[in-house]
Enzyme design. Structure first.
Site, short mmCIF file in Angstrom:
data_model
loop_
_atom_site.label_atom_id
_atom_site.label_comp_id
_atom_site.label_asym_id
_atom_site.label_seq_id
_atom_site.Cartn_x
_atom_site.Cartn_y
_atom_site.Cartn_z
NE ARG A 80 -5.16 4.12 -2.21
CZ ARG A 80 -5.67 2.90 -2.41
NH1 ARG A 80 -6.12 2.18 -1.41
NH2 ARG A 80 -5.74 2.38 -3.63
CE LYS A 183 -2.29 1.09 -5.39
NZ LYS A 183 -1.85 -0.22 -4.93
CD GLU A 219 -1.17 -3.77 3.21
OE1 GLU A 219 -2.26 -3.77 2.63
OE2 GLU A 219 -0.37 -2.81 3.16
N1 PLP Z 1 -2.81 -3.17 0.16
C1 PLP Z 1 -1.87 -2.99 -0.78
C2 PLP Z 1 -0.46 -3.05 -0.37
C3 PLP Z 1 -2.26 -2.72 -2.11
O1 PLP Z 1 -1.35 -2.53 -3.05
C4 PLP Z 1 -3.62 -2.65 -2.43
C5 PLP Z 1 -4.05 -2.32 -3.79
O2 PLP Z 1 -4.35 -1.22 -4.12
C6 PLP Z 1 -4.55 -2.86 -1.42
C7 PLP Z 1 -4.12 -3.12 -0.14
C8 PLP Z 1 -6.02 -2.78 -1.69
O3 PLP Z 1 -6.43 -1.46 -1.82
P1 PLP Z 1 -7.70 -1.08 -2.69
O4 PLP Z 1 -8.83 -1.86 -2.15
O5 PLP Z 1 -7.86 0.37 -2.48
O6 PLP Z 1 -7.37 -1.45 -4.08
C1 COI Z 2 -4.58 -2.85 -6.87
O1 COI Z 2 -5.32 -3.68 -6.32
O2 COI Z 2 -5.03 -1.94 -7.55
C2 COI Z 2 -3.16 -2.90 -6.70
O3 COI Z 2 -2.54 -1.91 -6.89
C3 COI Z 2 -2.54 -4.18 -6.30
C4 COI Z 2 -1.34 -4.57 -7.09
C5 COI Z 2 -1.62 -4.84 -8.52
C6 COI Z 2 -0.18 -3.66 -6.89
#
Ligand code: PLP
Ligand code: COI
Length: 339
Positions: A80, A183, A219
């Site tokens: 990612r 991200k 989301e």
């Molecule tokens: N959506 C957003 C905007 C986020 O910042 C995060 C955190 O990383 C997620 C979703 C969840 O992603 P992940 O499950 O890869 O941490």
């Molecule tokens: C995560 O879940 O790792 C995130 O980045 C969410 C937030 C702390 C920005």
């Protein structure tokens, strides 16, 4: 460290012993090296400061009952980050540098990994920034990759406890063809005002609608959304949400539990038909949603009885945690066990 209250850690920054850095210069990445400095010295015209050339990741390491350290789905985060690099024209960070740096940062800060019983974990934060000077809107020639770690408790203060969230129609997080799927820091800057407003109104997060039609669910600020009904796990398909690695894992686990899985557009009105709903992410893990208020439209959708998490959220949460902590077999090779 004996004095640490591991079971009650906030989700926040704590100084640890080392962070690991790699520099891209003259067409190559340097070998990741550890430092004990928390500071970065930057050129004042660095592209990360002016034009948002910045991407980050979030993943976790867990201490198992067997004492071993497990990192969850590190390869997915590395991939990612590459997609984030492509999205804002940063030098693509090689998977090997990502993984080597993460492992090194975890191992060198081993004393900060919370014990198994605490339910806390070590949050790993990889960060990539454009460091060389530009004044025109152009990508940098030089980059810095840093990985730091910090021990954390739950992102939402009550942990696995249903929380109320809010739809704020006058704010967007990301545009349909913008940077929502990667991200990058700009997405989070764009969510700060709405996030503050939600907190002031007593909610833990904003649930964004699609920016174009304000009709479909996107989301939450820091996590993906899912709903449960009729033995089906349903999560939004959208061109402006981050592909959550936790969500991807939960889709697999739900399927393994004999549920149907649907990734599709979800109209807001469909919320009225869900038996349960939750937010999912590395930081949020699974946070059950108590209710969603659409305050401008005067609508409210409730998903819990007596403030308790529903049975499907609970089952998914327990299953995910069991894999992360090594209590159950890791049949999909999601976990890197450190030696
Ligand atoms: N959506 C957003 C905007 C986020 O910042 C995060 C955190 O990383 C997620 C979703 C969840 O992603 P992940 O499950 O890869 O941490
Ligand atoms: C995560 O879940 O790792 C995130 O980045 C969410 C937030 C702390 C920005």
């Amino acid at each position: 460290m004996d004095s640490m209250d591991w079971a009650n850690l906030p989700f926040g920054y704590m100084k640890t012993d080392y962070n690991v850095r790699s520099y891209f210069k003259d067409g190559k990445w340097s070998t990741p090296e550890a430092t004990d400095s928390e500071q970065i010295t930057l050129h004042m015209a660095a592209t990360c400061l002016h034009y948002g050339q910045e991407a980050f990741e979030g993943l976790k390491a867990f201490r198992g009952k067997d004492g071993k350290i497990r990192i969850f789905r590190m390869r997915e985060n590395a991939l990612r980050m590459i997609s984030s690099c492509e999205g804002i024209l940063m030098e693509k960070l090689p998977i090997e540098i990502f993984e080597e740096s993460v492992i090194k940062a975890v191992k060198m800060n081993e004393r900060f990994i919370p014990p198994y019983e605490s339910g806390s974990s070590l949050y790993i934060r990889p960060l990539l920034i454009g460091t060389s000077a530009q004044v025109g809107v152009k990508p940098a020639q030089e980059y810095l990759f840093v990985v730091f770690v910090t021990p954390v408790g739950p992102y939402f203060k009550d942990g696995f406890k249903p929380t109320p969230i809010v739809i704020l129609r006058s704010y967007d997080r990301a545009a349909p063809l913008g940077t929502g799927t990667i991200k990058v820091g700009g997405n989070y800057a764009a969510s700060l005002v709405a996030g503050k407003k939600a907190q002031e109104l007593g909610y833990s997060a904003v649930l964004y609608l699609d920016a174009k039609e304000k009709k479909y669910l996107d989301e939450c600020g820091p996590a993906n959304f899912f709903g449960i009904k009729d033995n089906t796990y349903i999560t939004p398909k959208s061109s402006s949400i981050l592909p959550s690695i936790t969500n991807k894992s939960l889709m697999q686990l739900a399927e393994d539990m004999g549920m149907k899985v649907e990734r599709r557009q979800i109209e807001e009105d469909e919320l009225a038909t869900f038996e349960e709903a939750g937010e999912c992410g590395t930081a949020a893990v699974i946070t059950p949603i108590e209710r969603i208020d659409d305050i401008e439209e005067n609508k409210s959708y409730v998903f819990t009885k007596n403030g308790e998490a529903g049975p499907v959220c609970t089952k998914l949460y327990n299953k995910l945690r069991a894999i992360q902590y090594g209590d159950e077999p890791d049949k999909y090779n999601w976990v890197t066990v450190l030696d």
